[in-house]
Design a protein around this motif. Structure first.
Motif, PDB file in Angstrom:
ATOM      1  N   GLY A  22     -63.179 -15.951 -24.636  1.00 12.64           N
ATOM      2  CA  GLY A  22     -61.890 -15.548 -25.211  1.00 12.64           C
ATOM      3  C   GLY A  22     -62.048 -14.754 -26.495  1.00 12.64           C
ATOM      4  O   GLY A  22     -61.376 -13.736 -26.701  1.00 12.64           O
ATOM      5  N   VAL A  23     -62.941 -15.194 -27.364  1.00 16.00           N
ATOM      6  CA  VAL A  23     -63.193 -14.469 -28.621  1.00 16.00           C
ATOM      7  C   VAL A  23     -63.828 -13.106 -28.319  1.00 16.00           C
ATOM      8  O   VAL A  23     -63.426 -12.082 -28.880  1.00 16.00           O
ATOM      9  CB  VAL A  23     -64.076 -15.305 -29.574  1.00 16.00           C
ATOM     10  N   LEU A  24     -64.798 -13.093 -27.418  1.00 15.16           N
ATOM     11  CA  LEU A  24     -65.450 -11.826 -27.075  1.00 15.16           C
ATOM     12  C   LEU A  24     -64.503 -10.867 -26.347  1.00 15.16           C
ATOM     13  O   LEU A  24     -64.614  -9.648 -26.500  1.00 15.16           O
ATOM     14  CB  LEU A  24     -66.717 -12.070 -26.268  1.00 15.16           C
ATOM     15  N   PHE A  25     -63.557 -11.401 -25.593  1.00 11.53           N
ATOM     16  CA  PHE A  25     -62.539 -10.570 -24.933  1.00 11.53           C
ATOM     17  C   PHE A  25     -61.797  -9.751 -25.987  1.00 11.53           C
ATOM     18  O   PHE A  25     -61.590  -8.543 -25.815  1.00 11.53           O
ATOM     19  CB  PHE A  25     -61.566 -11.466 -24.156  1.00 11.53           C
ATOM     20  N   ILE A  26     -61.406 -10.394 -27.077  1.00  7.58           N
ATOM     21  CA  ILE A  26     -60.693  -9.698 -28.159  1.00  7.58           C
ATOM     22  C   ILE A  26     -61.597  -8.639 -28.782  1.00  7.58           C
ATOM     23  O   ILE A  26     -61.166  -7.514 -29.040  1.00  7.58           O
ATOM     24  CB  ILE A  26     -60.187 -10.706 -29.215  1.00  7.58           C
ATOM     25  N   ALA A  27     -62.859  -8.986 -29.006  1.00  7.08           N
ATOM     26  CA  ALA A  27     -63.804  -8.023 -29.584  1.00  7.08           C
ATOM     27  C   ALA A  27     -63.996  -6.821 -28.665  1.00  7.08           C
ATOM     28  O   ALA A  27     -64.040  -5.671 -29.129  1.00  7.08           O
ATOM     29  CB  ALA A  27     -65.142  -8.703 -29.861  1.00  7.08           C
ATOM     30  N   PHE A  28     -64.068  -7.061 -27.363  1.00  7.18           N
ATOM     31  CA  PHE A  28     -64.276  -5.977 -26.400  1.00  7.18           C
ATOM     32  C   PHE A  28     -63.057  -5.060 -26.294  1.00  7.18           C
ATOM     33  O   PHE A  28     -63.189  -3.896 -25.951  1.00  7.18           O
ATOM     34  CB  PHE A  28     -64.611  -6.526 -25.008  1.00  7.18           C
ATOM     35  N   PHE A  32     -62.219  -0.324 -25.999  1.00  6.64           N
ATOM     36  CA  PHE A  32     -61.347   0.443 -25.111  1.00  6.64           C
ATOM     37  C   PHE A  32     -60.179   1.076 -25.881  1.00  6.64           C
ATOM     38  O   PHE A  32     -59.215   1.526 -25.276  1.00  6.64           O
ATOM     39  CB  PHE A  32     -60.809  -0.455 -23.995  1.00  6.64           C
ATOM     40  N   ALA A  33     -60.284   1.076 -27.203  1.00  6.40           N
ATOM     41  CA  ALA A  33     -59.238   1.641 -28.067  1.00  6.40           C
ATOM     42  C   ALA A  33     -57.872   1.027 -27.768  1.00  6.40           C
ATOM     43  O   ALA A  33     -56.855   1.713 -27.737  1.00  6.40           O
ATOM     44  CB  ALA A  33     -59.207   3.162 -27.950  1.00  6.40           C
ATOM     45  N   MET A  34     -57.885  -0.279 -27.517  1.00  3.54           N
ATOM     46  CA  MET A  34     -56.650  -1.000 -27.251  1.00  3.54           C
ATOM     47  C   MET A  34     -56.342  -1.887 -28.454  1.00  3.54           C
ATOM     48  O   MET A  34     -57.257  -2.399 -29.082  1.00  3.54           O
ATOM     49  CB  MET A  34     -56.811  -1.926 -26.033  1.00  3.54           C
ATOM     50  N   GLY A  35     -55.068  -2.075 -28.730  1.00  2.00           N
ATOM     51  CA  GLY A  35     -54.727  -3.105 -29.694  1.00  2.00           C
ATOM     52  C   GLY A  35     -55.051  -4.452 -29.076  1.00  2.00           C
ATOM     53  O   GLY A  35     -55.029  -4.602 -27.851  1.00  2.00           O
ATOM     54  N   THR A  36     -55.384  -5.424 -29.895  1.00  2.00           N
ATOM     55  CA  THR A  36     -55.758  -6.726 -29.343  1.00  2.00           C
ATOM     56  C   THR A  36     -54.528  -7.485 -28.861  1.00  2.00           C
ATOM     57  O   THR A  36     -53.425  -7.325 -29.397  1.00  2.00           O
ATOM     58  CB  THR A  36     -56.499  -7.588 -30.376  1.00  2.00           C
ATOM     59  N   ALA A 141     -64.964  -8.695 -16.947  1.00  5.33           N
ATOM     60  CA  ALA A 141     -66.007  -8.982 -17.946  1.00  5.33           C
ATOM     61  C   ALA A 141     -65.861 -10.401 -18.498  1.00  5.33           C
ATOM     62  O   ALA A 141     -66.864 -11.097 -18.725  1.00  5.33           O
ATOM     63  CB  ALA A 141     -65.958  -7.959 -19.076  1.00  5.33           C
ATOM     64  N   PHE A 142     -64.632 -10.842 -18.695  1.00  2.00           N
ATOM     65  CA  PHE A 142     -64.382 -12.209 -19.158  1.00  2.00           C
ATOM     66  C   PHE A 142     -65.015 -13.204 -18.187  1.00  2.00           C
ATOM     67  O   PHE A 142     -65.755 -14.111 -18.600  1.00  2.00           O
ATOM     68  CB  PHE A 142     -62.869 -12.463 -19.271  1.00  2.00           C
ATOM     69  N   PHE A 143     -64.745 -13.037 -16.888  1.00  2.00           N
ATOM     70  CA  PHE A 143     -65.269 -13.990 -15.909  1.00  2.00           C
ATOM     71  C   PHE A 143     -66.777 -13.845 -15.704  1.00  2.00           C
ATOM     72  O   PHE A 143     -67.447 -14.843 -15.442  1.00  2.00           O
ATOM     73  CB  PHE A 143     -64.494 -13.894 -14.591  1.00  2.00           C
TER      74      PHE A 143
END
Length: 163
Positions: A22-28, A32-36, A141-143
């Motif tokens: 979950g933490v790495l999902f936010i970092a990733f 992708f130039a996305m807001g978290t 990627a999360f899974f």
């Protein structure tokens, strides 16, 4: 279950893999130039409710991590039943796709629910996300990360000499 993990291990591994992924999902997301997702949730909580930035940020992170732990829990149960590479690949793709489909309307539902403290009308929610885009890549990627963590735990539990 075939007994690859005990119930306490399933809980522990779900917590660990869910929080880490979950933490790495936010970092990733920044790659992708996305807001978290946590930033978008916090902003919406402040706009819809009378929440401070701290309250809204804590709420957003709690929601995100609880969802991540729940997703990891489903993955952990599947892995505990059958840790084969083929089942792991299948569950990664299937869960990645299903969570991507549902993420947009689910996020809007949660933001409206917590922002207004009332249940939003289902008709007010956006449609499911059927796009093959960065969101799908992030969910897969999360899974992948959850499965990688579970694989390490599985190998360690089968090797009593592992440190």
């Amino acid at each position: 279950m075939q007994g690859h993990f005990s119930t306490s291990q399933i809980i522990k591994y779900s917590l660990i893999s869910g929080i880490v992924a979950g933490v790495l999902f936010i970092a990733f997301q920044s790659l992708f130039a996305m807001g978290t997702i946590t930033g978008r949730h916090a902003q919406t909580y402040m706009e819809l409710g009378a929440y401070s930035i701290l309250q809204a940020s804590v709420m957003a992170w709690l929601v995100h991590l609880l969802v991540s732990i729940a997703y990891a829990g489903v993955s952990t149960i599947i892995f505990a039943i059958n840790p084969s590479i083929w089942v792991s690949i299948a569950q990664t793709v299937a869960l990645g796709w299903v969570t991507t489909l549902l993420a947009t309307p689910a996020n809007v539902f949660v933001m409206k629910l917590l922002g207004t403290l009332s249940v939003p009308a289902l008709s007010s929610l956006p449609p499911v996300n059927t796009s093959i885009d960065a969101k799908l890549v992030l969910h897969i990627a999360f899974f992948v990360l959850v499965i990688a963590i579970l694989y390490v735990f599985h190998k360690r539990s089968n090797n009593p000499n592992a440190s």
